[in-house]
Design an enzyme around this catalytic site. Structure first.
Site, PDB file in Angstrom:
ATOM      1  N   THR A  18      -3.772   6.209   2.545  1.00  0.00           N
ATOM      2  CA  THR A  18      -3.966   7.498   2.914  1.00  0.00           C
ATOM      3  C   THR A  18      -4.668   8.264   1.793  1.00  0.00           C
ATOM      4  O   THR A  18      -4.340   9.562   1.691  1.00  0.00           O
ATOM      5  CB  THR A  18      -2.518   8.287   3.345  1.00  0.00           C
ATOM      6  OG1 THR A  18      -1.602   7.265   3.732  1.00  0.00           O
ATOM      7  CG2 THR A  18      -2.860   9.385   4.351  1.00  0.00           C
ATOM      8  N   LYS A  52     -10.713  -1.516   6.993  1.00  0.00           N
ATOM      9  CA  LYS A  52      -9.625  -1.449   7.684  1.00  0.00           C
ATOM     10  C   LYS A  52      -9.814  -0.869   9.153  1.00  0.00           C
ATOM     11  O   LYS A  52     -10.559   0.266   9.265  1.00  0.00           O
ATOM     12  CB  LYS A  52      -8.667  -0.292   6.821  1.00  0.00           C
ATOM     13  CG  LYS A  52      -7.590   0.486   7.660  1.00  0.00           C
ATOM     14  CD  LYS A  52      -6.556   1.256   6.855  1.00  0.00           C
ATOM     15  CE  LYS A  52      -5.563   1.886   7.516  1.00  0.00           C
ATOM     16  NZ  LYS A  52      -4.745   2.740   6.815  1.00  0.00           N
ATOM     17  N   ARG A  90       0.995  10.171   1.379  1.00  0.00           N
ATOM     18  CA  ARG A  90       1.384  11.242   2.227  1.00  0.00           C
ATOM     19  C   ARG A  90       2.631  11.809   1.803  1.00  0.00           C
ATOM     20  O   ARG A  90       2.899  12.985   2.384  1.00  0.00           O
ATOM     21  CB  ARG A  90       2.254  10.479   3.343  1.00  0.00           C
ATOM     22  CG  ARG A  90       0.766   9.731   4.399  1.00  0.00           C
ATOM     23  CD  ARG A  90       1.315   9.174   5.594  1.00  0.00           C
ATOM     24  NE  ARG A  90       0.793   7.680   5.805  1.00  0.00           N
ATOM     25  CZ  ARG A  90       1.240   6.829   6.724  1.00  0.00           C
ATOM     26  NH1 ARG A  90       2.393   7.041   7.399  1.00  0.00           N
ATOM     27  NH2 ARG A  90       0.538   5.845   7.144  1.00  0.00           N
ATOM     28  N   GLU A 125       0.879  -1.071   0.130  1.00  0.00           N
ATOM     29  CA  GLU A 125      -0.237   0.016   0.068  1.00  0.00           C
ATOM     30  C   GLU A 125       1.018   1.173   0.033  1.00  0.00           C
ATOM     31  O   GLU A 125       1.486   1.506   1.082  1.00  0.00           O
ATOM     32  CB  GLU A 125      -0.851  -0.164   1.196  1.00  0.00           C
ATOM     33  CG  GLU A 125      -1.786   1.244   1.448  1.00  0.00           C
ATOM     34  CD  GLU A 125      -2.106   1.438   2.913  1.00  0.00           C
ATOM     35  OE1 GLU A 125      -2.243   2.570   3.550  1.00  0.00           O
ATOM     36  OE2 GLU A 125      -2.522   0.127   3.541  1.00  0.00           O
TER      37      GLU A 125
END
Length: 210
Positions: A70, A130, A46, A42
């Protein structure tokens, strides 16, 4: 399509949460993960390099399952899809991101911690969420508690997970995979210690295979 990606994630067992500051590190990092037996990643948005790193990995590592992390708004979600993300992960739930993913037929794994957030995800037809940040919000105990009223749901816990506690999550019976960054720490990537990353990845996979 999304069901197939879920099956692959379940097979991978571990989804490393990768933060890339230098695009040049992308392929050596993917190779290190693969060498350790981890076939997914993943790549977070960011950093400014996140989208380019994702596109590079998606293009050059077809045998790996590469997604975007994110993702907090529709604009980022569209960019992630354009970069070739096989799945999209968010720290929380976003209706606009869910809409983009549905339209693109891309798996969406939003972060949840409360029953209300779980219900929002279920309303979007999601089967897996998640659980983040997992350890801060009660870890395995909370997952088991949430599984009571939502037996149809599975979780991908992320946050505070390590080789020391990952097995307990799988033992709950409600977890399809775990996210984590202990094998891809910033310090290791910046120091280009890809051998160490491969070794930690192998160690992690041996724990979940037991």
């Amino acid at each position: 399509m999304t069901d197939q990606i879920l099956e692959r994630i379940a097979k991978c067992k571990i989804v490393p949460v990768v933060k890339i500051d230098d695009v040049q590190d992308t392929l050596p990092l993917m190779n290190a993960l693969k060498e350790g037996g981890i076939m997914s990643a993943e790549i977070t948005f960011r950093t400014a390099q996140g989208p380019d790193a994702l596109a590079l990995a998606a293009k050059n590592c077809p045998d790996m399952l590469v997604g975007a992390g994110t993702i907090i708004n529709a604009e980022q979600a569209k960019k992630a899809v354009a970069c070739g993300a096989a799945f999209i992960v968010g720290p929380g739930f976003s209706k606009e991101v869910a809409d983009v993913c549905r339209e693109a037929d891309v798996l969406y794994l939003p972060g949840v911690v409360t029953p209300t957030e779980v219900m929002m995800a279920i309303a979007e037809g999601l089967k897996v969420v998640k659980f983040f940040p997992a350890e801060n919000y009660g870890g395995v105990k909370t997952i088991k508690a949430l599984a009571g009223p939502f037996p149809q749901l599975k979780f991908m816990p992320t946050g505070g997970i390590s080789a020391d506690n990952i097995k307990a999550y799988f033992d709950s019976g409600k977890v399809i995979a775990c996210g984590g960054s202990w094998m891809v720490k910033d310090s290791l990537i910046k120091a280009k210690e890809f051998d160490k990353i491969a070794a930690l990845s192998k160690e992690a996979m041996e724990v979940v295979k037991e």
